[in-house]
Design a protein around this motif. Structure first.
Motif, PDB file in Angstrom:
ATOM      1  N   VAL A  23       0.836  -1.202   0.000  1.00 13.38           N
ATOM      2  CA  VAL A  23       0.000   0.000   0.000  1.00 13.38           C
ATOM      3  C   VAL A  23       0.873   1.255   0.000  1.00 13.38           C
ATOM      4  N   GLU A  24       1.932   1.222   0.775  1.00 11.02           N
ATOM      5  CA  GLU A  24       2.836   2.373   0.805  1.00 11.02           C
ATOM      6  C   GLU A  24       3.468   2.602  -0.562  1.00 11.02           C
ATOM      7  N   THR A  27       0.834   3.989  -3.027  1.00  7.93           N
ATOM      8  CA  THR A  27       0.461   5.367  -2.727  1.00  7.93           C
ATOM      9  C   THR A  27       1.520   6.345  -3.229  1.00  7.93           C
ATOM     10  N   ALA A  30       1.133   6.484  -6.983  1.00  2.27           N
ATOM     11  CA  ALA A  30      -0.080   7.210  -7.349  1.00  2.27           C
ATOM     12  C   ALA A  30       0.117   8.715  -7.222  1.00  2.27           C
ATOM     13  N   ARG A  31       0.723   9.130  -6.120  1.00  2.76           N
ATOM     14  CA  ARG A  31       0.944  10.565  -5.925  1.00  2.76           C
ATOM     15  C   ARG A  31       1.909  11.125  -6.962  1.00  2.76           C
ATOM     16  N   TRP A  41      -6.074  14.924  -6.540  1.00  3.47           N
ATOM     17  CA  TRP A  41      -6.698  13.653  -6.210  1.00  3.47           C
ATOM     18  C   TRP A  41      -8.217  13.756  -6.175  1.00  3.47           C
ATOM     19  N   PHE A  66      -6.148   1.355  -2.239  1.00  6.06           N
ATOM     20  CA  PHE A  66      -5.407   2.565  -2.614  1.00  6.06           C
ATOM     21  C   PHE A  66      -6.279   3.815  -2.434  1.00  6.06           C
ATOM     22  N   ALA A  69      -6.193   4.765   1.137  1.00  5.59           N
ATOM     23  CA  ALA A  69      -4.896   5.341   1.519  1.00  5.59           C
ATOM     24  C   ALA A  69      -4.758   6.776   1.027  1.00  5.59           C
ATOM     25  N   LEU A  70      -5.329   7.082  -0.131  1.00  6.93           N
ATOM     26  CA  LEU A  70      -5.252   8.427  -0.676  1.00  6.93           C
ATOM     27  C   LEU A  70      -6.298   9.353  -0.078  1.00  6.93           C
TER      28      LEU A  70
END
Length: 396
Positions: A23-24, A27, A30-31, A41, A66, A69-70
């Motif tokens: 997940v980290e 993320t 994704a960012r 976002w 995800f 997490a975002l």
């Protein structure tokens, strides 16, 4: 073409063995993709996650994982699994949503935290799992399978150990220039030959590692890209997710052959070649128009097979193409300018997305020292277990 979708952003978490959760990694990727796209976002209409079977329940619902997490913001969410083709299936899902008018901006994310050593079937004894059957009934782990395939190429086409080693040398040279690669060191054919035998005739340096890593894309419709001020974006023109074709579509036994690239369809075309053919037909191009290719080099011998299946050369001519330097940086058709899995290792749900990231940077002309000159058209290719095709054509 009205069926094109734009790649507005691309981002990755570097590959390696970082000891943290998927997940980290996802993320971070994704960012990075959102920042590259210049999109907030909160403006994302849909999130499509490529699932990992190694992340517990969160891995099976990667899109929602995800999104959480975002920061949940009401977007659509989808999660897809297709083994090594998961990333391409995620791209295809995002593309379909955009073309159907269900979303303007879609975030695609894949990430994995892979165990050390050979991949094992997930979930214990599973008699309907082709991995389990191959491992337990045949004793054929992935490296054994790769070794058998290498032996076949040696017997049928005359490929040599030196040819296999040269694939690694080529890809390691490219990976040394890629800040996202796990292995950033050049190697020699002598070093490949001196590495330990894993599955004869393949050495340790002939086979890709397992890795942690992530990749993400921001896709959008062409109208949104123009409104966003992007006049000439990289465009996805085709996504091939075809399955094999058999003379008899009803199989009497659990079928482990669908994991074989050597399965031949009724018209004499291998499964791998059919993946590429479907992509070419949808994109309206041929292999002669390609500027570069990113292929699934689980082993050095398998990369050579992709040359033929992508139509970069005739059957049995892959080693000749390699020896001529055509697939190296500066050659006629560079293959794995990113460094390939030889330099990254496998982070399964991320790798097909990472291939599209590389095409994006190459077609933009922003790939730095590994830039392919005048890149205009690129193709990706890999395959997922149990007959999942995976190929993406991107153009600019």
């Amino acid at each position: 073409m009205t069926d094109d979708v734009a790649v507005l952003g691309a981002g990755m978490h570097p590959w390696g063995k970082w000891g943290r959760g998927f997940v980290e990694y996802g993320t971070v990727a994704a960012r990075a993709a959102l920042a590259d796209a210049g999109v907030d976002w909160r403006d994302v209409d849909s999130v499509v996650g490529a699932d990992t079977v190694r992340g517990g329940y969160p891995g099976y619902v990667a899109g929602a994982t995800f999104a959480k997490a975002l920061g949940w913001q009401g977007a659509r969410v989808a999660s897809v699994y297709a083994a090594c083709a998961s990333g391409a299936q995620a791209v295809n899902t995002a593309r379909t949503q955009i073309l159907a008018g269900l979303a303007d901006v879609v975030l695609v994310v894949g990430a994995d935290a892979a165990p050390k050593g050979f991949f094992r079937p997930a979930g214990g004894d599973r008699h309907d799992d082709p991995d389990w059957l191959r491992f337990r009934v045949l004793g054929a782990t992935n490296p054994a399978y790769f070794g058998l395939y290498a032996r076949r190429r040696m017997a049928v086409h005359g490929d040599t150990l030196e040819d296999f080693a040269q694939v690694k040398v080529k890809n390691a040279a490219a990976g040394a220039l890629n800040p996202n690669a796990r292995y950033r060191k050049t190697v020699t054919t002598e070093e490949v030959a001196a590495s330990a035998v894993v599955a004869d005739p393949l050495r340790l340096l002939d086979i890709c590692a397992t890795s942690d890593g992530a990749a993400a894309l921001v896709l959008c419709g062409m109208d949104f890209a123009r409104k966003h001020g992007v006049r000439n974006p990289v465009r996805i023109r085709a996504v091939s997710t075809v399955m094999p074709t058999y003379p008899n579509t009803v199989l009497d036994l659990p079928d482990i052959a669908t994991d074989s690239a050597a399965v031949v369809e009724p018209d004499g075309v291998t499964f791998r070649a059919s993946i590429a053919r479907a992509a070419y037909e949808e994109a309206g191009i041929g292999p002669e128009e390609l500027s570069l290719a990113e292929v699934y080099d689980l082993s050095t011998a398998l990369e050579l097979q992709w040359y033929e299946d992508l139509g970069l050369c005739g059957e049995g001519e892959a080693a000749k193409l390699l020896r001529e330097g055509a697939t190296a940086h500066g050659g006629r058709i560079p293959v794995n300018a990113s460094g390939g899995l030889a330099s990254f290792g496998e982070a399964v749900p991320a790798q097909a997305i990472a291939q599209v990231c590389e095409l994006t940077w190459q077609l933009r002309g922003t790939a730095g020292a590994r830039q392919v000159a005048d890149a205009r058209v690129g193709i990706t290719a890999n395959q997922g277990l149990f007959g999942h095709g995976s190929s993406v054509v991107a153009v600019r």
